[in-house]
Design a protein around this motif. Structure first.
Motif, PDB file in Angstrom:
ATOM      1  N   UNK A 135      11.950   2.802   2.940  1.00 33.55           N
ATOM      2  CA  UNK A 135      11.901   3.987   3.227  1.00 33.55           C
ATOM      3  C   UNK A 135      10.322   4.737   3.308  1.00 33.55           C
ATOM      4  N   UNK A 136      10.024   5.080   4.249  1.00 33.31           N
ATOM      5  CA  UNK A 136       8.510   4.902   4.437  1.00 33.31           C
ATOM      6  C   UNK A 136       7.200   5.269   3.532  1.00 33.31           C
ATOM      7  N   UNK A 137       7.295   5.069   2.676  1.00 35.84           N
ATOM      8  CA  UNK A 137       6.434   5.413   1.158  1.00 35.84           C
ATOM      9  C   UNK A 137       5.586   4.713   0.814  1.00 35.84           C
ATOM     10  N   UNK A 138       5.374   3.494   1.265  1.00 32.36           N
ATOM     11  CA  UNK A 138       4.522   2.255   1.849  1.00 32.36           C
ATOM     12  C   UNK A 138       5.373   1.258   2.841  1.00 32.36           C
ATOM     13  N   UNK A 139       3.928   0.479   2.673  1.00 26.05           N
ATOM     14  CA  UNK A 139       3.242  -0.340   4.118  1.00 26.05           C
ATOM     15  C   UNK A 139       3.166  -1.841   2.624  1.00 26.05           C
ATOM     16  N   UNK A 140       3.853  -2.777   4.094  1.00 21.91           N
ATOM     17  CA  UNK A 140       3.925  -4.038   3.169  1.00 21.91           C
ATOM     18  C   UNK A 140       3.048  -4.634   4.154  1.00 21.91           C
ATOM     19  N   UNK A 141       1.999  -5.768   3.379  1.00 27.87           N
ATOM     20  CA  UNK A 141       1.031  -6.733   4.080  1.00 27.87           C
ATOM     21  C   UNK A 141       0.993  -7.866   3.278  1.00 27.87           C
ATOM     22  N   UNK A 142       1.233  -8.490   4.061  1.00 29.11           N
ATOM     23  CA  UNK A 142       1.434 -10.385   3.547  1.00 29.11           C
ATOM     24  C   UNK A 142      -0.252 -10.988   4.152  1.00 29.11           C
ATOM     25  N   UNK A 143      -0.984 -11.338   3.095  1.00 34.59           N
ATOM     26  CA  UNK A 143      -2.277 -12.884   3.188  1.00 34.59           C
ATOM     27  C   UNK A 143      -1.473 -14.198   3.669  1.00 34.59           C
ATOM     28  N   UNK A 144      -1.945 -14.785   4.558  1.00 33.45           N
ATOM     29  CA  UNK A 144      -1.108 -15.708   4.530  1.00 33.45           C
ATOM     30  C   UNK A 144      -3.151 -16.868   5.030  1.00 33.45           C
ATOM     31  N   UNK A 145      -2.376 -17.643   3.983  1.00 28.38           N
ATOM     32  CA  UNK A 145      -4.414 -18.452   3.750  1.00 28.38           C
ATOM     33  C   UNK A 145      -3.719 -19.711   4.269  1.00 28.38           C
ATOM     34  N   UNK A 146      -4.983 -20.086   5.353  1.00 28.21           N
ATOM     35  CA  UNK A 146      -5.307 -21.163   5.858  1.00 28.21           C
ATOM     36  C   UNK A 146      -6.342 -21.999   5.238  1.00 28.21           C
ATOM     37  N   UNK A 147      -6.266 -23.459   5.625  1.00 27.65           N
ATOM     38  CA  UNK A 147      -7.343 -24.309   5.253  1.00 27.65           C
ATOM     39  C   UNK A 147      -9.328 -23.734   5.363  1.00 27.65           C
ATOM     40  N   UNK A 148      -9.308 -23.064   5.935  1.00 27.27           N
ATOM     41  CA  UNK A 148     -11.052 -22.457   6.254  1.00 27.27           C
ATOM     42  C   UNK A 148     -10.785 -20.729   5.789  1.00 27.27           C
ATOM     43  N   UNK A 149      -9.574 -19.854   6.344  1.00 28.64           N
ATOM     44  CA  UNK A 149      -9.714 -18.523   5.963  1.00 28.64           C
ATOM     45  C   UNK A 149      -8.236 -17.888   5.875  1.00 28.64           C
ATOM     46  N   UNK A 152       1.066  -1.269  -0.001  1.00 30.40           N
ATOM     47  CA  UNK A 152      -0.050   0.139  -0.106  1.00 30.40           C
ATOM     48  C   UNK A 152       1.031   1.273  -0.190  1.00 30.40           C
ATOM     49  N   UNK A 153       0.253   1.774  -1.781  1.00 23.92           N
ATOM     50  CA  UNK A 153       1.796   3.441  -1.192  1.00 23.92           C
ATOM     51  C   UNK A 153       1.032   3.889  -0.918  1.00 23.92           C
TER      52      UNK A 153
END
Length: 167
Positions: free
Chosen positions: A45-59, A25-26
């Motif tokens: 540098x603080x010009x964006x944020x990183x996120x990760x989606x970790x998929x599980x079996x049900x969600x 997300x910029x």
């Protein structure tokens, strides 16, 4: 709802799992995906944020990538001797063609490598990059590899582009 913390999961967070999806997300609100060196640099540098989606079996769960140092080590942006088993030095290696089935017309050949310098291969991609730089070897990273231990130390079975091997 706030995302979970990747840092809280520690070294168990699956930074490099094939199923982990990265979202960046910029600052201007733009959203992109992927995990590359440039995304890391923007996050540092603080010009964006990183996120990760970790998929599980049900969600699936959303995580804030809040330990950029661990992220960089997992993705090979920063060297991590503990994770890779490899020091940042010129490796002293012994190798022989493996005795297993070899096709002389194949561009790749199986070899057994022993690291005389005392290192261990925990991450094939890192070893491949180091050998490319140090010896010009083109190590296959998309296929299987293995190791066996004996009185002479640990031997690693790898596939290497035949023309890149030099004695």
């Amino acid at each position: 709802m706030e995302p979970s913390s990747a840092a809280a999961a520690g070294k168990d967070f699956p930074y490099t799992a094939r199923t982990t999806c990265y979202i960046e997300v910029h600052a201007d609100g733009a959203v992109t995906h992927g995990s590359d060196h440039a995304a890391y640099e923007r996050a540092v540098a603080g010009v964006s944020r990183l996120f990760a989606v970790w998929p599980g079996e049900w969600s699936s769960r959303l995580f804030a990538v809040d330990d950029l140092d661990e992220y960089a080590k997992a993705h090979g942006i920063k060297h991590d001797e503990e994770r890779t088993g490899l020091k940042e030095h010129v490796h002293e290696v012994r190798w022989v063609e493996s005795g297993h089935e070899q096709n002389p017309r194949s561009p790749y050949v199986g070899i057994d490598v022993t690291l005389v310098c005392g290192c261990a291969i925990h991450d094939l991609s890192t070893f491949a990059a180091q050998m490319k730089e140090q010896r010009g070897w083109v190590v296959a990273t998309s296929g299987g590899w293995g190791s066996s231990s004996g009185p002479g130390g640990t031997a690693y079975s790898l596939r290497v582009r035949r023309k890149s091997l030099t004695r």
